[in-house]
Design a protein around this motif. Structure first.
Motif: not given
Length: 332
Positions: A41-60, A328-331
């Motif tokens: 594995x590598x360790x990544x300092x995250x610059x950002x991540x998109x938000x995905x429509x597939x995650x709406x059910x867990x959000x709702x 949308x992306x989250x930074x």
């Protein structure tokens, strides 16, 4: 072991900020232990991540989800810079290499990811946000659909994946009919090289497509929403012996299909989804090339950016689709 010339483990913080979904519709930004890269594995300092429509059910909220989620979950569209490596991954990337990756906890400052699930972002992209996973999904749908020059293609639903597929199809020389509800999405489809088709009553849309194609309908129809009505409409738009491509993520229950019509028309029905990591990584390479050569303009397709503290607002925008919203992306 650290990546050569990367910051030493001693200089990396022991803890990090991460978004935690504590309940349906609720996030908290908490401190959490920074992950350490394991074998390969590598360790990544995250610059950002998109938000995905597939995650709406867990959000709702659905009965089968348990909360809180793990720190950083369900972020799976991340990119960032490699800062350390675990055993067996020391030479995978140069220090500070910019990568996009497949993962599941990218709503955080750091994430440990398999080196084989990370792709070096081409230098031609500069510092452009590159949520490689969803672009790769669009590339994979396009490839599975086997769209070629001269095809007539209907794309039902102009969200991010629908927009990527529409653009790739138009660039390949297909005639693309983009069916969407929002004026913004229809305008975008036109700018991507597609013919906008307003989405109204099902029969009226079918007749409009029939009129535009001289009665022939479409060689390929891509359903890119993940709901029953768009699947029904896409099924109607395919000509005899054509291809129906299911690109929407259907996760909110069973579906009914007109199997008699599918049989009579002799349709090829294609699942647009992919689970093999090596295939997804190859699609991500194709995605990076398409962005680098200008086929895909992510500056147009990624429309909104949110800080980690506003991740709840990001998900609300994904749910509500305000005017001008596509991706949308989250930074952190």
């Amino acid at each position: 072991m650290t990546v050569s010339s990367a910051p030493s483990r001693a200089t990396l913080p022991a803890r990090m900020r991460a978004a935690v979904m504590t309940a349906p519709g609720r996030f908290e930004v908490r401190e959490a232990p920074r992950p350490a890269p394991g074998q390969g594995q590598v360790l990544v300092a995250v610059d950002g991540s998109g938000i995905c429509g597939s995650n709406l059910p867990v959000f709702e909220g659905r009965p089968w989800f348990a909360y809180p989620l793990a720190p950083g979950a369900p972020g799976h569209e991340g990119w960032g810079r490699v800062v350390a490596a675990g055993p067996g991954a020391e030479g995978a990337f140069t220090a500070g290499a910019r990568v996009a990756f497949l993962s599941g906890a990218a709503f955080a400052e750091y994430e440990a990811v398999d080196a084989a699930a990370a792709l070096a972002v081409p230098a031609a992209l500069g510092d452009l946000p590159f949520p490689g996973e969803p672009v790769a999904c669009g590339v994979n749908v396009f490839r599975r659909a086997r769209i070629v020059r001269g095809d007539v293609v209907a794309v039902v639903g102009i969200g991010f994946i629908g927009a990527v597929v529409a653009r790739l199809a138009a660039a390949a020389g297909a005639r693309v009919l983009a069916v969407g509800r929002r004026p913004f999405a229809l305008d975008l489809a036109g700018a991507l090289g597609a013919e906008p088709v307003p989405w109204g009553e099902r029969g009226a849309v079918v007749e409009e497509i029939r009129r535009r194609t001289g009665g022939a309908l479409c060689d390929v129809a891509v359903e890119a929403v993940g709901l029953q009505a768009p699947l029904d409409l896409a099924s109607d738009l395919v000509r005899e012996s054509g291809r129906l491509v299911v690109a929407g993520f259907h996760q909110d229950g069973l579906r009914t299909v007109d199997l008699c019509a599918w049989n009579w028309k002799g349709l090829d029905v294609v699942n647009g989804h992919e689970r093999r990591r090596e295939v997804m990584m190859d699609a991500m390479r194709g995605a990076a090339e398409a962005v680098a050569d200008g086929t895909l303009d992510l500056a147009r397709l990624v429309t909104h950016a949110f800080p980690l503290e506003a991740i709840g607002e990001a998900f609300a925008a994904l749910r509500d689709r305000p005017d001008g919203f596509l991706k949308g992306v989250v930074r952190p």
